[in-house]
Design a protein around this motif. Structure first.
Motif, PDB file in Angstrom:
ATOM      1  N   PHE A 192       0.835  -1.199   0.000  1.00 27.93           N
ATOM      2  CA  PHE A 192       0.000   0.000   0.000  1.00 27.93           C
ATOM      3  C   PHE A 192       0.873   1.255   0.000  1.00 27.93           C
ATOM      4  N   TRP A 193       1.878   1.291   0.863  1.00 30.60           N
ATOM      5  CA  TRP A 193       2.765   2.437   0.949  1.00 30.60           C
ATOM      6  C   TRP A 193       3.437   2.693  -0.405  1.00 30.60           C
ATOM      7  N   LEU A 194       3.928   1.630  -1.044  1.00 27.29           N
ATOM      8  CA  LEU A 194       4.580   1.770  -2.351  1.00 27.29           C
ATOM      9  C   LEU A 194       3.597   2.215  -3.429  1.00 27.29           C
ATOM     10  N   ALA A 195       2.371   1.692  -3.377  1.00 26.72           N
ATOM     11  CA  ALA A 195       1.349   2.102  -4.348  1.00 26.72           C
ATOM     12  C   ALA A 195       1.041   3.593  -4.198  1.00 26.72           C
ATOM     13  N   CYS A 196       1.013   4.083  -2.976  1.00 25.89           N
ATOM     14  CA  CYS A 196       0.773   5.515  -2.730  1.00 25.89           C
ATOM     15  C   CYS A 196       1.928   6.354  -3.254  1.00 25.89           C
ATOM     16  N   GLU A 197       3.156   5.872  -3.070  1.00 25.91           N
ATOM     17  CA  GLU A 197       4.319   6.587  -3.595  1.00 25.91           C
ATOM     18  C   GLU A 197       4.221   6.685  -5.119  1.00 25.91           C
ATOM     19  N   ASP A 198       3.860   5.594  -5.760  1.00 28.98           N
ATOM     20  CA  ASP A 198       3.717   5.563  -7.213  1.00 28.98           C
ATOM     21  C   ASP A 198       2.580   6.486  -7.666  1.00 28.98           C
ATOM     22  N   TYR A 199       1.480   6.429  -6.947  1.00 32.72           N
ATOM     23  CA  TYR A 199       0.310   7.252  -7.288  1.00 32.72           C
ATOM     24  C   TYR A 199       0.662   8.746  -7.276  1.00 32.72           C
ATOM     25  N   GLU A 200       1.407   9.155  -6.260  1.00 29.47           N
ATOM     26  CA  GLU A 200       1.736  10.565  -6.077  1.00 29.47           C
ATOM     27  C   GLU A 200       2.499  11.168  -7.254  1.00 29.47           C
TER      28      GLU A 200
ATOM     29  N   VAL B 197      -5.802  -2.798   4.294  1.00 29.89           N
ATOM     30  CA  VAL B 197      -4.916  -2.251   5.325  1.00 29.89           C
ATOM     31  C   VAL B 197      -5.760  -1.736   6.492  1.00 29.89           C
ATOM     32  N   ASN B 198      -5.114  -1.570   7.612  1.00 30.48           N
ATOM     33  CA  ASN B 198      -5.800  -1.213   8.848  1.00 30.48           C
ATOM     34  C   ASN B 198      -5.971   0.308   8.957  1.00 30.48           C
ATOM     35  N   LEU B 199      -7.099   0.804   8.457  1.00 31.45           N
ATOM     36  CA  LEU B 199      -7.419   2.224   8.538  1.00 31.45           C
ATOM     37  C   LEU B 199      -8.749   2.402   9.257  1.00 31.45           C
ATOM     38  N   ASP B 200      -8.907   3.552   9.894  1.00 34.29           N
ATOM     39  CA  ASP B 200     -10.161   3.822  10.588  1.00 34.29           C
ATOM     40  C   ASP B 200     -11.269   4.121   9.576  1.00 34.29           C
ATOM     41  N   ALA B 201     -12.510   3.976  10.003  1.00 37.41           N
ATOM     42  CA  ALA B 201     -13.673   4.156   9.128  1.00 37.41           C
ATOM     43  C   ALA B 201     -13.749   5.563   8.548  1.00 37.41           C
ATOM     44  N   GLU B 202     -13.397   6.563   9.336  1.00 34.52           N
ATOM     45  CA  GLU B 202     -13.455   7.947   8.858  1.00 34.52           C
ATOM     46  C   GLU B 202     -12.503   8.170   7.679  1.00 34.52           C
ATOM     47  N   THR B 203     -11.281   7.633   7.766  1.00 32.43           N
ATOM     48  CA  THR B 203     -10.313   7.766   6.678  1.00 32.43           C
ATOM     49  C   THR B 203     -10.822   7.063   5.429  1.00 32.43           C
ATOM     50  N   ARG B 204     -11.390   5.879   5.615  1.00 30.61           N
ATOM     51  CA  ARG B 204     -11.943   5.132   4.469  1.00 30.61           C
ATOM     52  C   ARG B 204     -13.059   5.928   3.780  1.00 30.61           C
ATOM     53  N   GLU B 205     -13.960   6.476   4.565  1.00 28.08           N
ATOM     54  CA  GLU B 205     -15.077   7.241   4.000  1.00 28.08           C
ATOM     55  C   GLU B 205     -14.596   8.498   3.289  1.00 28.08           C
ATOM     56  N   THR B 206     -13.606   9.162   3.860  1.00 32.12           N
ATOM     57  CA  THR B 206     -13.048  10.359   3.232  1.00 32.12           C
ATOM     58  C   THR B 206     -12.438  10.011   1.880  1.00 32.12           C
ATOM     59  N   LEU B 207     -11.687   8.923   1.828  1.00 31.21           N
ATOM     60  CA  LEU B 207     -11.074   8.510   0.564  1.00 31.21           C
ATOM     61  C   LEU B 207     -12.123   8.119  -0.463  1.00 31.21           C
ATOM     62  N   LEU B 208     -13.157   7.438  -0.026  1.00 31.11           N
ATOM     63  CA  LEU B 208     -14.229   7.059  -0.950  1.00 31.11           C
ATOM     64  C   LEU B 208     -14.898   8.298  -1.537  1.00 31.11           C
TER      65      LEU B 208
ATOM     66  N   PHE C  65      -3.886  10.286  -0.832  1.00 33.51           N
ATOM     67  CA  PHE C  65      -3.678   9.165   0.082  1.00 33.51           C
ATOM     68  C   PHE C  65      -2.664   9.478   1.188  1.00 33.51           C
ATOM     69  N   LYS C  66      -2.199  10.701   1.269  1.00 36.42           N
ATOM     70  CA  LYS C  66      -1.109  11.062   2.182  1.00 36.42           C
ATOM     71  C   LYS C  66      -1.399  10.695   3.638  1.00 36.42           C
ATOM     72  N   ALA C  67      -2.574  11.024   4.139  1.00 36.62           N
ATOM     73  CA  ALA C  67      -2.905  10.738   5.549  1.00 36.62           C
ATOM     74  C   ALA C  67      -2.972   9.229   5.793  1.00 36.62           C
ATOM     75  N   ALA C  68      -3.608   8.507   4.875  1.00 41.29           N
ATOM     76  CA  ALA C  68      -3.698   7.048   5.018  1.00 41.29           C
ATOM     77  C   ALA C  68      -2.315   6.415   4.924  1.00 41.29           C
TER      78      ALA C  68
ATOM     79  N   ILE D 243      -0.254   4.104   7.831  1.00 42.95           N
ATOM     80  CA  ILE D 243       0.345   2.786   7.601  1.00 42.95           C
ATOM     81  C   ILE D 243       1.854   2.830   7.826  1.00 42.95           C
ATOM     82  N   TYR D 244       2.490   3.914   7.433  1.00 46.46           N
ATOM     83  CA  TYR D 244       3.928   4.080   7.675  1.00 46.46           C
ATOM     84  C   TYR D 244       4.216   4.027   9.176  1.00 46.46           C
ATOM     85  N   THR D 245       3.418   4.755   9.944  1.00 48.98           N
ATOM     86  CA  THR D 245       3.591   4.779  11.401  1.00 48.98           C
ATOM     87  C   THR D 245       3.403   3.384  11.991  1.00 48.98           C
TER      88      THR D 245
END
Length: 161
Positions: free
Chosen positions: A72-80, A107-118, A129-132, A136-138
């Motif tokens: 996921f982290w690598l996919a976000c790097e590529d996306y950016e 990946v393990n994200l909270d519901a609020e982050t998922r809804e925001t991304l959707l 995807f920066k916050a998500a 995951i990085y943390t």
């Protein structure tokens, strides 16, 4: 019963001395110049900035059934860094592979982050995807990375050097 070093062939002893000299030189260079190498990572960022480090860490995560975090982290790097015309496709792919509750590599994200991304999926932007990704990085930095440093794959990768 151990016969000591005298039982080893002299060629082995010479080779070991040579390796010791090389390693002590590398340690001095690392200390003096603060060389950042994935084989002696001080932090997760150092490891992720090297292809070999990524591969070793990915192998470790796969053995723990948690490779989705790094993927996921690598996919976000590529996306950016993707061109604008590909961002919508890549955003949809990231969402369906990692964020959707039915995702194959969720990946393990909270519901609020998922809804925001959707809600942003139809109008993506480079840092969507920066916050998500940071979450995951943390998680990897605090959980997986310390275990990796003590793991067999990490020790083997260092020995291979």
């Amino acid at each position: 019963m151990c016969k000591g070093l005298s039982s080893l062939p002299s060629s082995c002893l010479e080779r070991a001395k040579g390796m010791r000299v090389k390693f002590s030189h590398l340690a001095e260079t690392h200390h003096k110049h603060k060389v950042q190498d994935w084989r002696t990572p001080q932090d997760l960022e150092t490891l992720l900035n090297h292809k070999g480090g990524q591969q070793a860490f990915h192998g470790f995560l796969r053995s723990e059934f948690s490779e989705e975090n790094l993927e996921f982290w690598l996919a976000c790097e590529d996306y950016e860094v993707s061109p604008c015309n590909l961002q919508k496709i890549k955003a949809g792919s990231i969402y369906s592979r990692f964020i959707n509750p039915d995702a194959p590599k969720e990946v393990n994200l909270d519901a609020e982050t998922r809804e925001t991304l959707l809600s942003m999926i139809d109008s993506p932007y480079p840092e969507m995807f920066k916050a998500a990704q940071h979450t995951i990085y943390t998680l990897m930095a605090k959980d997986s990375f310390p275990r990796f440093l003590r793991s067999h794959p990490c020790i083997e990768a260092i020995r291979a050097f």
